[in-house]
Write a protein that holds these residues in place. Structure first.
Motif, PDB file in Angstrom:
ATOM      1  N   LEU A  16      -0.138   1.686   4.124  1.00  0.00           N
ATOM      2  CA  LEU A  16       1.208   2.097   4.549  1.00  0.00           C
ATOM      3  C   LEU A  16       2.212   1.476   3.580  1.00  0.00           C
ATOM      4  O   LEU A  16       2.256   0.257   3.394  1.00  0.00           O
ATOM      5  CB  LEU A  16       1.480   1.620   5.978  1.00  0.00           C
ATOM      6  N   LYS A  17       2.997   2.333   2.943  1.00  0.00           N
ATOM      7  CA  LYS A  17       3.983   1.901   1.953  1.00  0.00           C
ATOM      8  C   LYS A  17       5.362   2.410   2.406  1.00  0.00           C
ATOM      9  O   LYS A  17       5.636   3.599   2.338  1.00  0.00           O
ATOM     10  CB  LYS A  17       3.625   2.445   0.569  1.00  0.00           C
ATOM     11  N   LEU A  18       6.187   1.481   2.890  1.00  0.00           N
ATOM     12  CA  LEU A  18       7.484   1.852   3.459  1.00  0.00           C
ATOM     13  C   LEU A  18       8.615   1.180   2.695  1.00  0.00           C
ATOM     14  O   LEU A  18       8.439   0.112   2.103  1.00  0.00           O
ATOM     15  CB  LEU A  18       7.571   1.436   4.937  1.00  0.00           C
ATOM     16  N   PHE A  19       9.796   1.830   2.736  1.00  0.00           N
ATOM     17  CA  PHE A  19      10.988   1.190   2.178  1.00  0.00           C
ATOM     18  C   PHE A  19      12.215   1.614   2.970  1.00  0.00           C
ATOM     19  O   PHE A  19      12.226   2.635   3.661  1.00  0.00           O
ATOM     20  CB  PHE A  19      11.161   1.547   0.692  1.00  0.00           C
ATOM     21  N   TYR A  61       1.263  -2.467   3.271  1.00  0.00           N
ATOM     22  CA  TYR A  61       0.359  -2.923   4.343  1.00  0.00           C
ATOM     23  C   TYR A  61      -1.008  -2.298   4.118  1.00  0.00           C
ATOM     24  O   TYR A  61      -1.165  -1.081   4.119  1.00  0.00           O
ATOM     25  CB  TYR A  61       0.927  -2.498   5.696  1.00  0.00           C
ATOM     26  N   ASN A  62      -2.033  -3.166   3.884  1.00  0.00           N
ATOM     27  CA  ASN A  62      -3.370  -2.657   3.598  1.00  0.00           C
ATOM     28  C   ASN A  62      -4.381  -3.760   3.891  1.00  0.00           C
ATOM     29  O   ASN A  62      -4.034  -4.853   4.342  1.00  0.00           O
ATOM     30  CB  ASN A  62      -3.448  -2.205   2.136  1.00  0.00           C
ATOM     31  N   LYS A  63      -5.650  -3.492   3.576  1.00  0.00           N
ATOM     32  CA  LYS A  63      -6.698  -4.482   3.806  1.00  0.00           C
ATOM     33  C   LYS A  63      -6.581  -5.650   2.833  1.00  0.00           C
ATOM     34  O   LYS A  63      -7.098  -6.733   3.087  1.00  0.00           O
ATOM     35  CB  LYS A  63      -8.072  -3.821   3.684  1.00  0.00           C
ATOM     36  N   ASN A  64      -5.931  -5.435   1.689  1.00  0.00           N
ATOM     37  CA  ASN A  64      -5.635  -6.533   0.778  1.00  0.00           C
ATOM     38  C   ASN A  64      -4.120  -6.629   0.623  1.00  0.00           C
ATOM     39  O   ASN A  64      -3.403  -5.658   0.849  1.00  0.00           O
ATOM     40  CB  ASN A  64      -6.303  -6.313  -0.584  1.00  0.00           C
ATOM     41  N   PRO A  65      -3.599  -7.811   0.236  1.00  0.00           N
ATOM     42  CA  PRO A  65      -2.139  -8.007   0.250  1.00  0.00           C
ATOM     43  C   PRO A  65      -1.361  -7.048  -0.643  1.00  0.00           C
ATOM     44  O   PRO A  65      -0.252  -6.641  -0.302  1.00  0.00           O
ATOM     45  CB  PRO A  65      -1.983  -9.457  -0.228  1.00  0.00           C
TER      46      PRO A  65
END
Length: 588
Positions: A473-476, A503-507
């Motif tokens: 998930l990539k939000l702005f 927001y993902n499984k890695n930072p």
């Protein structure tokens, strides 16, 4: 805007003619009102409770009319018809008269010191030899409720009591007693209750429970007695059943108690002027004497007429018309503001009746002239001032950045400008006193206590509400935050921030870092000595050693890094996050 429901047939009968729905809608628009809905009692019940509950309900057509919140004189059928008839020049403006009864025969209301400490003000009047029908009685009760919800602020400022004068004997005493000392039979009940028992009884009442808080924590409750100890009412909760008015009531004693004497006088004036037309002497009201706790005596209702002078040039200029003073005077008279030209035509003298407390300034008179003239009749003209519109530079930059951030694969969100104290402080690992947050004085819910000081909580809450969406998930968001600033006239200042979240499984620290580089590239800020640099930083919301501070144009413009696990957990998330938040104002 308050909505007045009137029966169509009763309205047309009072107006002396019938209209089609379209014609009446047009008439309302001309008068500055709006016909909101055409319905019936059965239709309303069917919508709210279903077909089963609507059986047996009336099919009588109802007009729901939106009325301006400051036009208390239009909240009932009587005032609405009177206003429309004067507007169409079918009747003259009524002249309301206050009748002083013979000395010693008038009604008196005495306010004691005990009452003055709880709800200190009271006014009173008498509608003498009034004739009620079922429709008039229902309108009388409905107007009181409309006033209670509007100018009376749900009885907090004023509470109205109406009583059958023939069942009681003056003088009347407005006092306050301990709840255990008050006992009477309340309206529509079959037995007597103490005031404490009434509070328990009405705690589950769908209508009256909303008013209990006004006095239930007071040591004394206000109460009104007649000379024989008969209870008239316990304001602002309930009237006594003994003085209940009905269709056979001929003389009505009206008392208004409250915390705002100005509002109380307006409410009394509106109530008596609307229904004095049904008295044996139309538009006449019998005055009552009120003695305050300090011994001073006042006569109510005031029914005060006042004169205002306004220049015709002012009205013409503000509206954009060129009417003669005499025509403007006629327009104002159609709005129940009796007017005539004075002097050499330099002024219009306007008589403001007691039914128009909304007329405060010359601009209110001008507005009524515009309504009577007809907004559709005002000729459209090109403004004499020549200007070229331009977008605010900050907003232009914001729009450009939004487009490019979306092109970079991030999804834009719009979150609330208000949030809870916990969102911007506890959940981000800081103290509320260190945030310079602007607090709401009377928040309705815990979710909207302060103006946001960061865009980050809004994005994290958006992620929490969309956890089922496929990763990443990539939000702005690019919006304003609000911080206290004593140097401004309002004590606060807005700052335009850009915030992005991965927001993902890695930072995904490198994703956010890359987005920052792209933003700086778009802003033509190079990663060099005179451009922007990043250096190790610290932030309560970030993981130690995984936070960087962004320096541009010689100042810190924000931070980015990997969020602390405690922050992620407090927002009910389970996977790592990287975030960036900077201000974009230095680049304008």
């Amino acid at each position: 805007m308050p909505t007045v429901s009137v029966k169509r047939d009763a309205l047309f009968e009072a107006l002396g003619r019938t209209y089609t729905d379209e014609e009446f809608d047009e008439l309302c628009f001309e008068f500055g009102l709006e016909l909101d809905e055409i319905t019936s009692e059965k239709t309303i019940i069917r919508k709210e409770r279903g077909d089963g509950k609507a059986e047996g309900a009336s099919d009588t057509v109802l007009y729901k009319i939106d009325v301006p919140a400051n036009r208390y004189d239009l909240l009932c059928l009587e005032g609405l018809v009177r206003g429309l008839q004067v507007f169409k020049e079918r009747i003259n403006i009524p002249r309301y008269r206050k009748i002083m009864p013979p000395k010693g025969e008038g009604q008196r209301l005495i306010i004691t010191e005990e009452a003055a400490k709880i709800r200190p003000h009271a006014v009173a009047a008498v509608l003498r030899n009034i004739t009620f029908t079922k429709e008039r009685y229902e309108s009388f009760i409905d107007l009181q409720e409309k006033l209670h919800q509007n100018i009376c602020r749900k009885r907090a400022l004023v509470a109205i009591g109406t009583h059958d004068l023939d069942t009681i004997t003056g003088p009347f005493t407005y006092t306050a007693k301990a709840p255990s000392e008050i006992k009477f039979k309340p309206l529509n009940q079959s037995q007597e209750y103490t005031a404490s028992q009434l509070m328990d009884l009405y705690r589950t009442d769908s209508h009256l429970r909303h008013y209990l808080h006004l006095i239930e924590n007071k040591p004394l409750y206000p109460i009104i007695y007649d000379s024989n100890g008969v209870v008239l009412s316990m304001p602002p909760i309930i009237n006594g059943d003994h003085t209940k008015i009905g269709l056979n009531t001929r003389n009505v004693f009206i008392e208004c108690t409250g915390t705002d004497i100005t509002k109380a006088k307006i409410v009394l004036d509106i109530l008596v002027t609307m229904f004095s037309g049904y008295c044996e002497k139309p538009y006449s009201v019998e005055a009552a004497e009120v003695t305050n706790s300090n011994g001073k005596t006042h006569i109510y209702p005031e029914l005060a007429y006042r004169k205002e002078k306004v220049k015709p040039e002012y009205i013409n200029k503000k509206i954009g018309i060129s009417e003669t003073p005499s025509n403007l005077a006629k327009l104002l008279t159609r709005m129940c503001l009796k007017s005539h030209v004075t002097g050499n035509g330099n002024h219009i003298e306007v008589e403001v009746p007691p039914t128009r407390p909304d007329i405060i300034h010359a601009c209110d008179i001008m507005e009524d002239a515009a309504i009577a003239y007809g907004y559709n009749n005002i000729q459209m003209t090109i403004p004499k001032m020549y200007t070229i519109a331009n977008q605010l530079p900050l907003n232009k930059l914001t729009e450009l950045l939004r487009t490019d951030l979306a092109a970079a694969g991030f999804t834009e969100v719009l979150t609330f400008a208000l949030c809870s104290q916990e969102d911007i402080a506890d959940k981000l690992g800081t103290d509320i006193s260190a945030t310079k947050a602007v607090k709401i004085a009377n928040p309705k819910t815990a979710e909207f206590q302060v103006a946001r000081t960061s865009l980050l909580p809004g994005l994290l809450k958006t992620i929490a509400a969309n956890r089922k969406m496929p990763l990443p998930l990539k939000l702005f968001e690019i919006s304003d935050i609000v911080l206290k600033d004593d140097s401004t006239d309002v004590g606060a200042r807005n700052y335009r921030h850009l915030c992005a979240l991965y927001y993902n499984k890695n930072p995904g620290f490198e994703i956010i870092h890359g987005l920052l580089d792209r933003v700086m590239q778009l802003l033509d800020v190079r990663n060099e000595e005179n451009g922007y640099v990043i250096k190790a930083g610290e932030g309560s919301a970030f993981f130690p050693g995984r936070c960087a501070e962004v320096i541009a144009k010689g100042q810190s413009i924000g931070k980015f890094g990997v969020l602390h696990p405690d922050v992620i957990t407090k927002f009910e998330l389970t996977m790592p996050c990287s975030a960036l938040e900077i201000t974009i104002e230095p680049f304008v």
